[in-house]
Design an enzyme around this catalytic site. Sequence first.
Site, PDB file in Angstrom:
ATOM      1  N   SER A   1       0.836  -1.206   0.000  1.00 14.68           N
ATOM      2  CA  SER A   1       0.000   0.000   0.000  1.00 14.68           C
ATOM      3  C   SER A   1       0.869   1.253   0.000  1.00 14.68           C
ATOM      4  CB  SER A   1      -0.931   0.017   1.213  1.00 14.68           C
ATOM      5  OG  SER A   1      -1.645   1.238   1.211  1.00 14.68           O
TER       6      SER A   1
ATOM      7  N   HIS B   1      -1.048  -1.242  -4.221  1.00 10.87           N
ATOM      8  CA  HIS B   1      -2.367  -0.870  -3.710  1.00 10.87           C
ATOM      9  C   HIS B   1      -2.416   0.647  -3.518  1.00 10.87           C
ATOM     10  CE1 HIS B   1      -6.108  -1.833  -1.522  1.00 10.87           C
ATOM     11  NE2 HIS B   1      -5.759  -0.886  -0.666  1.00 10.87           N
TER      12      HIS B   1
ATOM     13  N   ASP C   1      -4.783   3.729  -2.193  1.00  7.48           N
ATOM     14  CA  ASP C   1      -5.953   4.072  -1.385  1.00  7.48           C
ATOM     15  C   ASP C   1      -6.446   5.468  -1.715  1.00  7.48           C
ATOM     16  OD1 ASP C   1      -6.317   1.789   0.366  1.00  7.48           O
ATOM     17  OD2 ASP C   1      -4.377   2.325   1.228  1.00  7.48           O
TER      18      ASP C   1
ATOM     19  N   MET D   1      -9.156   8.303  -0.732  1.00  8.52           N
ATOM     20  CA  MET D   1     -10.058   8.678   0.369  1.00  8.52           C
ATOM     21  C   MET D   1     -10.599  10.077   0.144  1.00  8.52           C
ATOM     22  SD  MET D   1      -7.757   7.450   3.547  1.00  8.52           S
ATOM     23  CE  MET D   1      -6.807   5.927   3.525  1.00  8.52           C
TER      24      MET D   1
ATOM     25  N   HIS E   1      -8.195   1.233  -4.605  1.00 11.06           N
ATOM     26  CA  HIS E   1      -9.242   1.020  -3.593  1.00 11.06           C
ATOM     27  C   HIS E   1      -9.929   2.357  -3.322  1.00 11.06           C
ATOM     28  CE1 HIS E   1      -9.886   0.007   1.003  1.00 11.06           C
ATOM     29  NE2 HIS E   1     -11.033   0.160   0.362  1.00 11.06           N
TER      30      HIS E   1
ATOM     31  N   MET F   1     -12.202   4.606  -1.422  1.00 10.57           N
ATOM     32  CA  MET F   1     -12.937   4.812  -0.170  1.00 10.57           C
ATOM     33  C   MET F   1     -13.646   6.151  -0.288  1.00 10.57           C
ATOM     34  SD  MET F   1     -10.109   3.416   2.477  1.00 10.57           S
ATOM     35  CE  MET F   1      -8.819   3.475   1.260  1.00 10.57           C
TER      36      MET F   1
ATOM     37  N   MET G   1     -12.090  -5.791   4.450  1.00 10.69           N
ATOM     38  CA  MET G   1     -11.305  -4.901   5.316  1.00 10.69           C
ATOM     39  C   MET G   1     -11.051  -5.599   6.647  1.00 10.69           C
ATOM     40  SD  MET G   1     -10.631  -2.281   3.504  1.00 10.69           S
ATOM     41  CE  MET G   1      -9.665  -1.494   4.798  1.00 10.69           C
TER      42      MET G   1
ATOM     43  N   PHE H   1      -7.143   4.689   7.664  1.00  8.81           N
ATOM     44  CA  PHE H   1      -5.775   4.950   8.115  1.00  8.81           C
ATOM     45  C   PHE H   1      -4.921   3.689   8.055  1.00  8.81           C
ATOM     46  CE2 PHE H   1      -8.648   7.901  10.109  1.00  8.81           C
ATOM     47  CZ  PHE H   1      -8.021   9.126   9.891  1.00  8.81           C
ATOM     48  N   GLY H   2      -3.645   3.893   7.747  1.00 12.53           N
ATOM     49  CA  GLY H   2      -2.689   2.793   7.826  1.00 12.53           C
ATOM     50  C   GLY H   2      -2.277   2.590   9.280  1.00 12.53           C
TER      51      GLY H   2
ATOM     52  N   ASP I   1      -7.130  -6.338   3.685  1.00  5.99           N
ATOM     53  CA  ASP I   1      -6.482  -5.021   3.767  1.00  5.99           C
ATOM     54  C   ASP I   1      -6.609  -4.472   5.181  1.00  5.99           C
ATOM     55  OD1 ASP I   1      -5.524  -2.465   3.272  1.00  5.99           O
ATOM     56  OD2 ASP I   1      -7.220  -1.846   2.011  1.00  5.99           O
ATOM     57  N   GLY I   2      -5.454  -4.241   5.818  1.00  8.50           N
ATOM     58  CA  GLY I   2      -5.440  -3.621   7.138  1.00  8.50           C
ATOM     59  C   GLY I   2      -4.742  -4.482   8.179  1.00  8.50           C
TER      60      GLY I   2
HETATM   61  C1  DX5 Z   1      -6.780   1.571   5.229  1.00  8.19           C
HETATM   62  C2  DX5 Z   1      -6.272   1.320   3.852  1.00  8.19           C
HETATM   63  C3  DX5 Z   1      -5.132   0.373   3.781  1.00  8.19           C
HETATM   64  C4  DX5 Z   1      -3.876   0.811   4.477  1.00  8.19           C
HETATM   65  C5  DX5 Z   1      -3.283  -0.423   5.075  1.00  8.19           C
HETATM   66  O1  DX5 Z   1      -7.967   2.237   5.161  1.00  8.19           O
HETATM   67  O2  DX5 Z   1      -7.303   0.791   3.025  1.00  8.19           O
HETATM   68  O3  DX5 Z   1      -4.847  -0.017   2.440  1.00  8.19           O
HETATM   69  O4  DX5 Z   1      -2.945   1.426   3.633  1.00  8.19           O
HETATM   70  O5  DX5 Z   1      -2.236  -0.068   5.889  1.00  8.19           O
HETATM   71  P1  DX5 Z   1      -1.604  -1.057   6.964  1.00  8.19           P
HETATM   72  O6  DX5 Z   1      -1.071  -2.249   6.204  1.00  8.19           O
HETATM   73  O7  DX5 Z   1      -0.560  -0.242   7.609  1.00  8.19           O
HETATM   74  O8  DX5 Z   1      -2.711  -1.469   7.905  1.00  8.19           O
HETATM   75 ZN    ZN Z   2      -6.798  -0.082   1.017  1.00  4.93          ZN
END
Ligand code: DX5
Ligand code: ZN
Length: 216
Positions: free
Chosen positions: A7, A32, A34, A36, A65, A67, A138, A144-145, A176-177
């Site tokens: 990601s 990947h 993201d 948002m 992805h 969101m 998810m 958030f990562g 993912d997550g």
């Molecule tokens: C969260 C994202 C993820 C995020 C995952 O909403 O969809 O793709 O980047 O990050 P990690 O692997 O740090 O949980």
């Molecule tokens: Zn994601």
Amino acid sequence: MAILSPSILSADYMHFAEDMAQVKKDGAKWLHVDIMDGHFVPNLSFGYSWVKAMRAVTDLVLDVHLMIDTPIKYAAEFCKAGADYLTIHVEADTPENIDKTLDEIRALGVKPGIVVKPKTPAEAIAPYLPKVDLVLVMTVEPGFGGQKFMADMMPKVKQLRSMLDAVNPGCHLEVDGGVDLTTGEICKENGADVLVAGSAFFGSADRADFCKRIEK
Ligand code: DX5
Ligand code: ZN
């Protein structure tokens, strides 16, 4: 065997192109991305001009992805920008619009995907399973990562794998997550074949080794 989808949310934004090139050198085939909107999730990230810029410099599979609310408004732009997979949240619009958006993505030559948030049951995406190339579960609340992996999502992963085996066996099942080498193993045991990893991958001292081990 699994596929790692690093990601890019966890990359160093001042060295984006170098990080992308390094992801490829590390052996990953997917990336990947993201997206948002600050409404569907309480955070902002990239727009389609970013996807276009990424497409121009990489041949990694762009796993985008979304969101965002009402993805029907923006899906075509992300397809034109160069996404390979474009994944929309089932919670983000009406069933009619979700169905239409998946068809539109397919018609534009991009592989459509459908995502479920942690509180959404597998049954919510049953009608779409025959028409997608990727299902994403998810394993954190999106936005958030760096969050903690929700192991209680594993029954849903297992259930979706068996639902897919009945109607669309070639479809990828992605998580993912909070995925790292340990939680990734659990996901694979439950039927996931694409593993998104942000902080665990970018924070790893040896990313090539991480890629090799998680894809095993
Ligand atoms: C969260 C994202 C993820 C995020 C995952 O909403 O969809 O793709 O980047 O990050 P990690 O692997 O740090 O949980
Ligand atoms: Zn994601």
